[in-house]
Design a protein around this motif. Sequence first.
Motif, mmCIF file in Angstrom:
data_model
loop_
_atom_site.group_PDB
_atom_site.id
_atom_site.type_symbol
_atom_site.label_atom_id
_atom_site.label_comp_id
_atom_site.label_asym_id
_atom_site.label_seq_id
_atom_site.Cartn_x
_atom_site.Cartn_y
_atom_site.Cartn_z
ATOM 1 N N LYS A 46 35.207 -37.161 22.564
ATOM 2 C CA LYS A 46 34.719 -38.538 22.361
ATOM 3 C C LYS A 46 35.873 -39.535 22.543
ATOM 4 O O LYS A 46 35.700 -40.599 23.144
ATOM 5 C CB LYS A 46 34.095 -38.674 20.966
ATOM 6 C CG LYS A 46 32.813 -37.850 20.821
ATOM 7 C CD LYS A 46 32.211 -37.959 19.431
ATOM 8 C CE LYS A 46 30.994 -37.058 19.297
ATOM 9 N NZ LYS A 46 30.367 -37.103 17.958
ATOM 10 N N GLY A 151 31.229 -26.448 13.233
ATOM 11 C CA GLY A 151 32.434 -26.408 12.409
ATOM 12 C C GLY A 151 32.240 -27.032 11.041
ATOM 13 O O GLY A 151 32.583 -26.434 10.011
ATOM 14 N N ALA A 172 19.778 -22.970 15.922
ATOM 15 C CA ALA A 172 18.922 -22.222 16.852
ATOM 16 C C ALA A 172 18.611 -20.850 16.251
ATOM 17 O O ALA A 172 19.383 -20.309 15.453
ATOM 18 C CB ALA A 172 19.636 -22.061 18.191
ATOM 19 N N ARG A 174 18.839 -18.010 17.527
ATOM 20 C CA ARG A 174 19.856 -16.979 17.825
ATOM 21 C C ARG A 174 20.993 -17.014 16.811
ATOM 22 O O ARG A 174 21.780 -16.077 16.727
ATOM 23 C CB ARG A 174 20.378 -17.133 19.250
ATOM 24 C CG ARG A 174 21.185 -18.377 19.471
ATOM 25 C CD ARG A 174 21.555 -18.563 20.945
ATOM 26 N NE ARG A 174 21.867 -19.952 21.214
ATOM 27 C CZ ARG A 174 23.002 -20.538 20.879
ATOM 28 N NH1 ARG A 174 23.954 -19.848 20.303
ATOM 29 N NH2 ARG A 174 23.192 -21.816 21.115
ATOM 30 N N TYR A 189 15.653 -26.011 14.608
ATOM 31 C CA TYR A 189 15.557 -27.463 14.762
ATOM 32 C C TYR A 189 14.567 -27.826 15.864
ATOM 33 O O TYR A 189 14.031 -26.969 16.540
ATOM 34 C CB TYR A 189 16.930 -28.095 14.991
ATOM 35 C CG TYR A 189 17.757 -27.587 16.152
ATOM 36 C CD1 TYR A 189 17.510 -28.004 17.443
ATOM 37 C CD2 TYR A 189 18.822 -26.707 15.936
ATOM 38 C CE1 TYR A 189 18.294 -27.575 18.508
ATOM 39 C CE2 TYR A 189 19.608 -26.264 16.997
ATOM 40 C CZ TYR A 189 19.332 -26.696 18.279
ATOM 41 O OH TYR A 189 20.103 -26.260 19.331
ATOM 42 N N THR A 233 27.674 -37.637 9.479
ATOM 43 C CA THR A 233 28.893 -37.792 10.273
ATOM 44 C C THR A 233 28.540 -38.246 11.673
ATOM 45 O O THR A 233 29.358 -38.850 12.355
ATOM 46 C CB THR A 233 29.641 -36.452 10.446
ATOM 47 O OG1 THR A 233 28.802 -35.555 11.173
ATOM 48 C CG2 THR A 233 30.044 -35.846 9.127
ATOM 49 N N HIS A 292 27.110 -26.656 21.538
ATOM 50 C CA HIS A 292 26.534 -25.424 20.999
ATOM 51 C C HIS A 292 27.585 -24.387 20.612
ATOM 52 O O HIS A 292 27.279 -23.194 20.541
ATOM 53 C CB HIS A 292 25.516 -24.838 21.990
ATOM 54 C CG HIS A 292 24.350 -25.757 22.185
ATOM 55 N ND1 HIS A 292 23.388 -25.944 21.215
ATOM 56 C CD2 HIS A 292 24.041 -26.595 23.196
ATOM 57 C CE1 HIS A 292 22.499 -26.845 21.642
ATOM 58 N NE2 HIS A 292 22.883 -27.260 22.840
ATOM 59 N N ALA A 293 28.823 -24.831 20.368
ATOM 60 C CA ALA A 293 29.836 -23.883 19.878
ATOM 61 C C ALA A 293 29.446 -23.448 18.467
ATOM 62 O O ALA A 293 28.912 -24.233 17.691
ATOM 63 C CB ALA A 293 31.207 -24.536 19.864
HETATM 64 N N1 LIG Z 1 33.138 -38.997 10.908
HETATM 65 C C1 LIG Z 1 33.926 -37.963 10.777
HETATM 66 O O1 LIG Z 1 34.928 -38.035 10.102
HETATM 67 C C2 LIG Z 1 33.542 -36.679 11.454
HETATM 68 C C3 LIG Z 1 34.274 -35.544 11.164
HETATM 69 C C4 LIG Z 1 33.878 -34.333 11.749
HETATM 70 C C5 LIG Z 1 32.799 -34.308 12.631
HETATM 71 N N2 LIG Z 1 32.143 -35.451 12.919
HETATM 72 C C6 LIG Z 1 30.981 -35.403 13.836
HETATM 73 O O2 LIG Z 1 29.998 -34.556 13.246
HETATM 74 C C7 LIG Z 1 29.274 -33.856 14.246
HETATM 75 C C8 LIG Z 1 29.342 -32.348 13.989
HETATM 76 O O3 LIG Z 1 30.690 -31.899 14.132
HETATM 77 P P1 LIG Z 1 31.006 -30.341 14.263
HETATM 78 O O4 LIG Z 1 32.459 -30.205 14.401
HETATM 79 O O5 LIG Z 1 30.291 -29.579 13.210
HETATM 80 O O6 LIG Z 1 30.296 -30.054 15.680
HETATM 81 P P2 LIG Z 1 30.165 -28.687 16.451
HETATM 82 O O7 LIG Z 1 30.953 -27.626 15.781
HETATM 83 O O8 LIG Z 1 30.460 -28.958 17.884
HETATM 84 O O9 LIG Z 1 28.606 -28.372 16.304
HETATM 85 C C9 LIG Z 1 28.040 -27.453 17.166
HETATM 86 C C10 LIG Z 1 26.797 -26.883 16.510
HETATM 87 O O10 LIG Z 1 25.739 -27.835 16.535
HETATM 88 C C11 LIG Z 1 24.533 -27.117 16.658
HETATM 89 N N3 LIG Z 1 23.482 -27.965 17.182
HETATM 90 C C12 LIG Z 1 23.412 -28.569 18.394
HETATM 91 N N4 LIG Z 1 22.278 -29.308 18.467
HETATM 92 C C13 LIG Z 1 21.637 -29.154 17.277
HETATM 93 C C14 LIG Z 1 20.451 -29.680 16.715
HETATM 94 N N5 LIG Z 1 19.669 -30.533 17.392
HETATM 95 N N6 LIG Z 1 20.112 -29.310 15.471
HETATM 96 C C15 LIG Z 1 20.885 -28.447 14.761
HETATM 97 N N7 LIG Z 1 22.033 -27.922 15.217
HETATM 98 C C16 LIG Z 1 22.399 -28.281 16.467
HETATM 99 C C17 LIG Z 1 24.861 -25.977 17.557
HETATM 100 O O11 LIG Z 1 24.044 -24.923 17.166
HETATM 101 P P3 LIG Z 1 23.012 -24.196 18.130
HETATM 102 O O12 LIG Z 1 23.843 -23.432 19.096
HETATM 103 O O13 LIG Z 1 22.273 -23.401 17.123
HETATM 104 O O14 LIG Z 1 22.215 -25.248 18.837
HETATM 105 C C18 LIG Z 1 26.321 -25.660 17.225
HETATM 106 O O15 LIG Z 1 26.432 -24.565 16.358
HETATM 107 C C19 LIG Z 1 29.887 -34.310 15.580
HETATM 108 O O16 LIG Z 1 29.139 -35.386 16.079
HETATM 109 C C20 LIG Z 1 31.272 -34.776 15.189
HETATM 110 O O17 LIG Z 1 31.846 -35.695 16.098
HETATM 111 C C21 LIG Z 1 32.490 -36.640 12.364
#
Ligand SMILES: NC(=O)c1ccc[n+]([C@@H]2O[C@H](COP(=O)([O-])OP(=O)(O)OC[C@H]3O[C@@H](n4cnc5c(N)ncnc54)[C@H](OP(=O)(O)O)[C@@H]3O)[C@@H](O)[C@H]2O)c1
Length: 302
Positions: A46, A151, A172, A174, A189, A233, A292-293
């Motif tokens: 981003k 994460g 998902a 899986r 979802y 977030t 999807h990580a």
């Molecule tokens: N504001 C802050 O301080 C802050 C801090 C950290 C993160 N964030 C934001 O928070 C978000 C999540 O961060 P992250 O690090 O956890 O991301 P991430 O690790 O990239 O999340 C990936 C996961 O999201 C799942 N996913 C994708 N689409 C989905 C949906 N529609 N419903 C449910 N699960 C879904 C995927 O699962 P499947 O493979 O099962 O689809 C995958 O396991 C991001 O937008 C990040 O930028 C903000």
Amino acid sequence: MSKAFGYRAYGGPENQEFFDRPVPDPRPGRLLIAVRAAGVNPVDWKIRNGWLGTDAPLPRALGVEAAGVVERVGAGVEGFAVGDEVFGVTLDGGYARHAQLDAAEAAHKPPGVSFAAAAALPVAAATAYDAVEQIALEPGRTLLVLGVGGGVGSAAAQIARARGVHVVGTAADRNRGYVEELGATQVRYGEGVADRIRAAAPEGVDGLLDLIGGADLREAAAVLADRTRLVSTADPDTAAALGGSAVRRTHGGATLGELARLVASGDLDPRITATYPLDRAAEALAEVESGHARGKLVLVME
Ligand SMILES: NC(=O)c1ccc[n+]([C@@H]2O[C@H](COP(=O)([O-])OP(=O)(O)OC[C@H]3O[C@@H](n4cnc5c(N)ncnc54)[C@H](OP(=O)(O)O)[C@@H]3O)[C@@H](O)[C@H]2O)c1
């Protein structure tokens, strides 16, 4: 000079490349570390896309969190010395051989915690920790996490479970087994998610941590009676429109120290599902950028 992976122009992954940069003398309040591991996060791409501003000088290294060994200590820093094993928030990119940490957002790495595990904590686990604190559910209550497989979600589920909170999370199909290993109940979802959540949590949901936003958040929020316990977030505007709020980040070394203690005691596993050498940083970031990580991806310096 020191190797880094970043970009020479804001935009897509086609702008990414390796470059050499001088090893800096850390500015006041900073630590210069030899990076041993660096976390990969959605915020990395981003920032690269220019979504969070385009003022920082280019080329710019990717990454906002790292763990390593202190090589130099900036003026005014107390509590850290050359040779210390540390981790924290990077100010000049973590996908690099050297990086500067903000000493106020750094902590010592306990000996029993790997550099990779420590590098995975400052963004995802710290955000999860802040969110669970903010939602503040009592033991026996139920937390819904949208995006539990990523994460932040993987850490949030464990932190909430350790406090006696039940966790239902969207992922998902899986990822069902993975979500169950976190101690949570998986719900698929997409359209109809509210009905599936009600079926998985017949007594209702008491808090909602949104890591996805948009239509998923709007639909899932219908199951939450007290919207003040909705934090996001991913989509603070939609959260606010629904009566919730953004996750309030605490940004401090104290939280990082607490998270490292949880890892050392076995109460928190940062769930690193893949590690990559620095040479394959583009691959790791592409996986995260796919959305999807699973769990956390970490670069480990060879
Ligand atoms: N504001 C802050 O301080 C802050 C801090 C950290 C993160 N964030 C934001 O928070 C978000 C999540 O961060 P992250 O690090 O956890 O991301 P991430 O690790 O990239 O999340 C990936 C996961 O999201 C799942 N996913 C994708 N689409 C989905 C949906 N529609 N419903 C449910 N699960 C879904 C995927 O699962 P499947 O493979 O099962 O689809 C995958 O396991 C991001 O937008 C990040 O930028 C903000």
